[in-house]
Design an enzyme around this catalytic site. Structure first.
Site, PDB file in Angstrom:
ATOM      1  N   HIS A   2       5.082  28.956   7.229  1.00 51.46           N
ATOM      2  CA  HIS A   2       3.825  29.321   7.874  1.00 51.46           C
ATOM      3  C   HIS A   2       2.693  28.581   7.168  1.00 51.46           C
ATOM      4  CE1 HIS A   2       5.186  33.405   9.749  1.00 51.46           C
ATOM      5  NE2 HIS A   2       6.067  32.438   9.948  1.00 51.46           N
ATOM      6  N   GLU A  20      -0.087  29.575   5.902  1.00 50.15           N
ATOM      7  CA  GLU A  20      -0.566  30.210   4.673  1.00 50.15           C
ATOM      8  C   GLU A  20       0.361  29.911   3.495  1.00 50.15           C
ATOM      9  OE1 GLU A  20      -1.181  33.439   7.936  1.00 50.15           O
ATOM     10  OE2 GLU A  20       0.080  31.681   7.623  1.00 50.15           O
TER      11      GLU A  20
END
Length: 151
Positions: free
Chosen positions: A53, A55
């Site tokens: 992801h 992040e």
């Protein structure tokens, strides 16, 4: 607030790049002492990695840049409300502040489905801010991406 706008624009550029790569358009940047130290865009499909992801990728790069897995004093800007996995990583990295664009009504762990940062037992606490000015652009990018995929 001007700084938030500037760094959220960087995250949006990464989200657009993710869409170009046919990934869900999410982008993230980690900022420490006014400088971007980590960047990431979604890449679970291209990397065959469920943890890729935006992040997580931004946190990994920031850790390498700063030479520490803990990122106190840093701010993470992301175009979509983090999921449980990413929210947990943000807490473990001890990110001081999280700023996100669009809400995620299906998997959001910052208030939409649950708020991982609101549990007193989980320490340390990251301050969470919703970047209302960027919400429209972040949400529209996601809607456009999924509309194209369905047609």
């Amino acid at each position: 607030m001007e700084e938030d706008d500037r760094f959220m624009a960087e995250a949006l550029a990464l989200a657009r790049y993710a869409a170009f790569c046919e990934e869900v358009p999410v982008g993230a940047v980690v900022v420490h002492q006014g400088k971007i130290v980590g960047r990431g865009h979604n890449a679970p499909l291209s990397l065959n990695d469920p943890t890729a992801h935006a992040e997580i990728r931004a946190l990994r790069e920031a850790g390498l840049t700063l030479g520490n897995y803990r990122l106190p004093g840093s701010t993470l800007y992301v175009t979509l409300e983090p999921c449980v996995m990413c929210a947990g990583a943000i807490q473990h990295a001890r990110v001081a502040r999280l700023v996100f664009g669009a809400n995620d009504p299906k998997t959001g762990a910052c208030g939409s489905v649950l708020n991982l940062f609101d549990h007193a037992q989980l320490n340390p606490h990251t301050r969470v801010a919703h970047h209302a000015a960027a919400q429209g652009a972040c949400a529209e990018l996601l809607h456009h991406f999924f509309r194209q995929r369905r047609s």
